[in-house]
Design a protein around this motif. Structure first.
Motif, PDB file in Angstrom:
ATOM      1  N   ASN A 103       0.838  -1.194   0.000  1.00  0.00           N
ATOM      2  CA  ASN A 103       0.000   0.000   0.000  1.00  0.00           C
ATOM      3  C   ASN A 103       0.877   1.249   0.000  1.00  0.00           C
ATOM      4  O   ASN A 103       2.046   1.196   0.367  1.00  0.00           O
ATOM      5  N   GLY A 104       0.311   2.330  -0.404  1.00  0.00           N
ATOM      6  CA  GLY A 104       1.025   3.595  -0.430  1.00  0.00           C
ATOM      7  C   GLY A 104       0.053   4.726  -0.670  1.00  0.00           C
ATOM      8  O   GLY A 104      -1.107   4.501  -1.016  1.00  0.00           O
ATOM      9  N   PRO A 105       0.518   5.938  -0.547  1.00  0.00           N
ATOM     10  CA  PRO A 105      -0.366   7.076  -0.800  1.00  0.00           C
ATOM     11  C   PRO A 105      -0.525   7.323  -2.301  1.00  0.00           C
ATOM     12  O   PRO A 105       0.388   7.063  -3.077  1.00  0.00           O
ATOM     13  N   ASP A 106      -1.708   7.766  -2.699  1.00  0.00           N
ATOM     14  CA  ASP A 106      -1.904   8.290  -4.054  1.00  0.00           C
ATOM     15  C   ASP A 106      -1.632   7.255  -5.151  1.00  0.00           C
ATOM     16  O   ASP A 106      -0.983   7.560  -6.144  1.00  0.00           O
ATOM     17  N   LEU A 107      -2.130   6.017  -4.995  1.00  0.00           N
ATOM     18  CA  LEU A 107      -1.890   4.968  -5.988  1.00  0.00           C
ATOM     19  C   LEU A 107      -2.940   5.015  -7.095  1.00  0.00           C
ATOM     20  O   LEU A 107      -4.135   5.147  -6.830  1.00  0.00           O
ATOM     21  N   TYR A 108      -2.460   4.894  -8.319  1.00  0.00           N
ATOM     22  CA  TYR A 108      -3.314   4.930  -9.505  1.00  0.00           C
ATOM     23  C   TYR A 108      -3.013   3.755 -10.411  1.00  0.00           C
ATOM     24  O   TYR A 108      -1.924   3.177 -10.375  1.00  0.00           O
ATOM     25  N   VAL A 109      -3.989   3.436 -11.280  1.00  0.00           N
ATOM     26  CA  VAL A 109      -3.830   2.418 -12.322  1.00  0.00           C
ATOM     27  C   VAL A 109      -3.598   3.174 -13.627  1.00  0.00           C
ATOM     28  O   VAL A 109      -4.410   4.021 -14.007  1.00  0.00           O
ATOM     29  N   TYR A 110      -2.500   2.859 -14.305  1.00  0.00           N
ATOM     30  CA  TYR A 110      -2.145   3.536 -15.556  1.00  0.00           C
ATOM     31  C   TYR A 110      -1.956   2.524 -16.675  1.00  0.00           C
ATOM     32  O   TYR A 110      -1.419   1.441 -16.462  1.00  0.00           O
ATOM     33  N   LEU A 111      -2.384   2.907 -17.874  1.00  0.00           N
ATOM     34  CA  LEU A 111      -2.101   2.159 -19.092  1.00  0.00           C
ATOM     35  C   LEU A 111      -0.885   2.807 -19.735  1.00  0.00           C
ATOM     36  O   LEU A 111      -0.900   4.004 -20.035  1.00  0.00           O
ATOM     37  N   VAL A 112       0.173   2.003 -19.916  1.00  0.00           N
ATOM     38  CA  VAL A 112       1.422   2.528 -20.444  1.00  0.00           C
ATOM     39  C   VAL A 112       1.803   1.741 -21.695  1.00  0.00           C
ATOM     40  O   VAL A 112       1.891   0.505 -21.661  1.00  0.00           O
ATOM     41  N   LYS A 113       2.002   2.440 -22.778  1.00  0.00           N
ATOM     42  CA  LYS A 113       2.421   1.816 -24.037  1.00  0.00           C
ATOM     43  C   LYS A 113       3.919   1.509 -23.988  1.00  0.00           C
ATOM     44  O   LYS A 113       4.652   2.097 -23.189  1.00  0.00           O
ATOM     45  N   GLN A 114       4.369   0.617 -24.852  1.00  0.00           N
ATOM     46  CA  GLN A 114       5.789   0.268 -24.895  1.00  0.00           C
ATOM     47  C   GLN A 114       6.639   1.505 -25.112  1.00  0.00           C
ATOM     48  O   GLN A 114       6.338   2.342 -25.955  1.00  0.00           O
ATOM     49  N   GLY A 115       7.712   1.641 -24.308  1.00  0.00           N
ATOM     50  CA  GLY A 115       8.636   2.753 -24.444  1.00  0.00           C
ATOM     51  C   GLY A 115       8.165   4.059 -23.824  1.00  0.00           C
ATOM     52  O   GLY A 115       8.854   5.071 -23.929  1.00  0.00           O
ATOM     53  N   GLN A 116       7.023   4.050 -23.193  1.00  0.00           N
ATOM     54  CA  GLN A 116       6.448   5.263 -22.615  1.00  0.00           C
ATOM     55  C   GLN A 116       6.722   5.302 -21.109  1.00  0.00           C
ATOM     56  O   GLN A 116       6.722   4.277 -20.447  1.00  0.00           O
ATOM     57  N   ASP A 117       6.986   6.497 -20.569  1.00  0.00           N
ATOM     58  CA  ASP A 117       7.109   6.665 -19.121  1.00  0.00           C
ATOM     59  C   ASP A 117       5.727   6.581 -18.504  1.00  0.00           C
ATOM     60  O   ASP A 117       4.740   7.004 -19.112  1.00  0.00           O
TER      61      ASP A 117
END
Length: 170
Positions: A103-117
């Motif tokens: 657990n941690g503060p401010d956790l989000y789910v992100y979709l990240v494409k190849q090579g993307q930050d």
């Protein structure tokens, strides 16, 4: 003299509040257990070869599913469980099963494409809980492709907690 005590009291209270915000997620878990979203399976019409052309047979098609296994980003940030991506014409969504994360503060789910930050990826939403089965509908027009990653990301500190890279299911 009383103003100094008031300022000291407010300062201590502020430090304790900030400390609680930063440390409490390490030992307080948020458990979520959402049901599987019912899938509206697509149907197609087929004409049987030995019947008249005005009769039709409906056959069910399985929805396309992509899967991945979550893994932690490092020894301090651990994530485990299974990611399922249900690609339907009406409402594609992500499902986390047997999911568990540090657990941690401010956790989000992100979709990240190849090579993307991660910070340049697409936010799917705030993490509902660090333990349990969870569903995340994708925004309209968004799809996952082979090699895309779903990342659990601490937005406040710009830290990846873990990820799952999707691959087309069999």
């Amino acid at each position: 003299m009383t103003w100094k005590r008031i300022i000291l009291f407010v300062g201590v209270l502020a430090c304790l509040s900030i400390g609680w915000y930063l440390v409490s997620p390490l030992f307080i878990n948020q458990v979520v257990n959402e049901e599987v979203i019912p899938l509206s399976t697509a149907t197609s019409k087929e004409e049987p070869s030995d019947s008249p052309s005005d009769q039709e047979v409906l056959t069910e098609q399985e929805p396309e599913v992509m899967t991945a296994v979550f893994q932690g980003a490092d020894s301090l940030h651990n994530v485990s469980g299974t990611l399922l991506y249900y690609k339907e014409t009406e409402k594609p969504y992500l499902r986390f099963e047997d999911f568990e994360s540090t657990n941690g503060p401010d956790l989000y789910v992100y979709l990240v494409k190849q090579g993307q930050d991660t910070k340049d990826g697409l936010s799917i939403g705030e993490l509902k809980g660090n333990i349990g089965n969870q569903n995340y509908p994708l925004p309209e027009g968004v799809t996952l492709e082979d090699g895309d990653s779903i990342v659990i990301w601490c937005k406040q500190f710009d830290v990846d907690f873990g990820f799952a890279t999707v691959e087309k299911g069999e």
